[in-house]
Write a protein that holds these residues in place. Structure first.
Motif, PDB file in Angstrom:
ATOM      1  N   ASP A  30      14.964   4.248  -5.486  1.00 35.44           N
ATOM      2  CA  ASP A  30      13.533   4.576  -5.474  1.00 35.44           C
ATOM      3  C   ASP A  30      13.025   4.889  -6.871  1.00 35.44           C
ATOM      4  N   VAL A  31      13.807   5.632  -7.642  1.00 37.64           N
ATOM      5  CA  VAL A  31      13.408   5.961  -9.019  1.00 37.64           C
ATOM      6  C   VAL A  31      13.293   4.687  -9.855  1.00 37.64           C
ATOM      7  N   ALA A  32      14.230   3.773  -9.687  1.00 33.22           N
ATOM      8  CA  ALA A  32      14.179   2.510 -10.439  1.00 33.22           C
ATOM      9  C   ALA A  32      12.924   1.721 -10.068  1.00 33.22           C
ATOM     10  N   LYS A  33      12.575   1.682  -8.779  1.00 29.75           N
ATOM     11  CA  LYS A  33      11.361   0.981  -8.339  1.00 29.75           C
ATOM     12  C   LYS A  33      10.116   1.643  -8.929  1.00 29.75           C
ATOM     13  N   LEU A  34      10.105   2.978  -8.918  1.00 33.92           N
ATOM     14  CA  LEU A  34       8.956   3.693  -9.469  1.00 33.92           C
ATOM     15  C   LEU A  34       8.809   3.469 -10.973  1.00 33.92           C
ATOM     16  N   LYS A  35       9.934   3.398 -11.680  1.00 39.94           N
ATOM     17  CA  LYS A  35       9.873   3.120 -13.115  1.00 39.94           C
ATOM     18  C   LYS A  35       9.289   1.729 -13.376  1.00 39.94           C
ATOM     19  N   LEU A  36       9.669   0.776 -12.549  1.00 37.84           N
ATOM     20  CA  LEU A  36       9.144  -0.585 -12.679  1.00 37.84           C
ATOM     21  C   LEU A  36       7.640  -0.601 -12.390  1.00 37.84           C
ATOM     22  N   LEU A  37       7.223   0.103 -11.344  1.00 35.24           N
ATOM     23  CA  LEU A  37       5.800   0.189 -11.020  1.00 35.24           C
ATOM     24  C   LEU A  37       5.013   0.859 -12.150  1.00 35.24           C
ATOM     25  N   LYS A  38       5.606   1.905 -12.744  1.00 33.82           N
ATOM     26  CA  LYS A  38       4.948   2.578 -13.858  1.00 33.82           C
ATOM     27  C   LYS A  38       4.784   1.630 -15.043  1.00 33.82           C
ATOM     28  N   ALA A  39       5.837   0.870 -15.353  1.00 32.10           N
ATOM     29  CA  ALA A  39       5.764  -0.073 -16.469  1.00 32.10           C
ATOM     30  C   ALA A  39       4.692  -1.130 -16.213  1.00 32.10           C
ATOM     31  N   ASN A  40       4.627  -1.635 -14.987  1.00 31.16           N
ATOM     32  CA  ASN A  40       3.591  -2.622 -14.655  1.00 31.16           C
ATOM     33  C   ASN A  40       2.199  -2.009 -14.777  1.00 31.16           C
ATOM     34  N   HIS A  41       2.067  -0.781 -14.306  1.00 31.18           N
ATOM     35  CA  HIS A  41       0.782  -0.095 -14.393  1.00 31.18           C
ATOM     36  C   HIS A  41       0.365   0.083 -15.852  1.00 31.18           C
ATOM     37  N   MET A  42       1.291   0.493 -16.696  1.00 32.78           N
ATOM     38  CA  MET A  42       0.980   0.693 -18.108  1.00 32.78           C
ATOM     39  C   MET A  42       0.590  -0.631 -18.772  1.00 32.78           C
ATOM     40  N   ASN A  43       1.291  -1.705 -18.426  1.00 26.75           N
ATOM     41  CA  ASN A  43       0.936  -3.018 -18.975  1.00 26.75           C
ATOM     42  C   ASN A  43      -0.479  -3.415 -18.566  1.00 26.75           C
ATOM     43  N   ASN A  44      -0.824  -3.149 -17.309  1.00 22.22           N
ATOM     44  CA  ASN A  44      -2.182  -3.456 -16.845  1.00 22.22           C
ATOM     45  C   ASN A  44      -3.208  -2.603 -17.578  1.00 22.22           C
ATOM     46  N   GLN A  45      -2.888  -1.340 -17.799  1.00 24.84           N
ATOM     47  CA  GLN A  45      -3.792  -0.452 -18.540  1.00 24.84           C
ATOM     48  C   GLN A  45      -4.034  -0.986 -19.951  1.00 24.84           C
ATOM     49  N   TYR A  46      -2.954  -1.365 -20.651  1.00 24.61           N
ATOM     50  CA  TYR A  46      -3.091  -1.887 -22.013  1.00 24.61           C
ATOM     51  C   TYR A  46      -3.905  -3.174 -22.027  1.00 24.61           C
ATOM     52  N   ARG A  47      -3.675  -4.043 -21.039  1.00 29.95           N
ATOM     53  CA  ARG A  47      -4.421  -5.315 -20.960  1.00 29.95           C
ATOM     54  C   ARG A  47      -5.906  -5.031 -20.742  1.00 29.95           C
ATOM     55  N   LEU A  48      -6.220  -4.106 -19.838  1.00 28.38           N
ATOM     56  CA  LEU A  48      -7.614  -3.775 -19.566  1.00 28.38           C
ATOM     57  C   LEU A  48      -8.280  -3.127 -20.778  1.00 28.38           C
ATOM     58  N   GLU A  49      -7.562  -2.259 -21.483  1.00 24.34           N
ATOM     59  CA  GLU A  49      -8.109  -1.651 -22.689  1.00 24.34           C
ATOM     60  C   GLU A  49      -8.398  -2.713 -23.744  1.00 24.34           C
ATOM     61  N   ASP A  50      -7.504  -3.691 -23.858  1.00 28.16           N
ATOM     62  CA  ASP A  50      -7.707  -4.788 -24.799  1.00 28.16           C
ATOM     63  C   ASP A  50      -8.920  -5.620 -24.396  1.00 28.16           C
ATOM     64  N   ASP A  51      -9.058  -5.877 -23.089  1.00 25.08           N
ATOM     65  CA  ASP A  51     -10.223  -6.617 -22.601  1.00 25.08           C
ATOM     66  C   ASP A  51     -11.509  -5.876 -22.946  1.00 25.08           C
ATOM     67  N   ILE A  52     -11.515  -4.560 -22.720  1.00 26.10           N
ATOM     68  CA  ILE A  52     -12.715  -3.763 -22.980  1.00 26.10           C
ATOM     69  C   ILE A  52     -13.035  -3.739 -24.473  1.00 26.10           C
ATOM     70  N   ALA A  53     -12.012  -3.621 -25.290  1.00 26.67           N
ATOM     71  CA  ALA A  53     -12.228  -3.501 -26.736  1.00 26.67           C
ATOM     72  C   ALA A  53     -12.561  -4.835 -27.403  1.00 26.67           C
ATOM     73  N   ARG A  54     -11.946  -5.925 -26.945  1.00 25.13           N
ATOM     74  CA  ARG A  54     -12.095  -7.199 -27.664  1.00 25.13           C
ATOM     75  C   ARG A  54     -12.686  -8.313 -26.820  1.00 25.13           C
TER      76      ARG A  54
END
Length: 114
Positions: A30-54
């Motif tokens: 479960d911890v491994a799955k949650l870490k993967l979900l967190k990494a995906n979430h962070m990647n989406n956050q960075y992509r959205l921030e990049d979209d908003i900024a550029r």
């Protein structure tokens, strides 16, 4: 065992049917799955921030140019729209035609076929 290396104690506990080790292994998965979900979430956050900024400001600017072009086209159309569909006038090479057939034919001197 999903990329989890078992220690000797874990293997021994599994062999003896210790439920605490089974629970720990399930929690590790479960911890491994949650870490993967967190990494995906962070990647989406960075992509959205990049979209908003550029990306979004560039897209907005491009779309505003298109809108302005459409507005100019609408204004031009409104100024020059035909109120009487039977009335026709076209200027080709300085000559004004009032008949569609004549304007479209190459024999009237206005258009030359190549």
């Amino acid at each position: 065992m999903d990329e989890a290396a078992l220690s000797y104690a874990e293997v021994k506990a599994l062999a003896t049917g210790n439920p605490a080790v089974k629970e720990k292994m399930a929690l590790d998965v479960d911890v491994a799955k949650l870490k993967l979900l967190k990494a995906n979430h962070m990647n989406n956050q960075y992509r959205l921030e990049d979209d908003i900024a550029r990306n979004f400001p560039q897209q907005i600017a491009k779309l505003m140019e298109i809108i302005d072009s459409y507005k100019a086209d609408i204004a031009h159309f409104s100024e020059h729209k035909i109120t009487d569909p039977e009335q026709f006038s076209m200027e080709i090479s300085g000559k004004v035609f009032t008949e569609k057939k004549e304007a479209g034919s190459g024999t009237s001197g206005g258009l030359q076929r190549h």
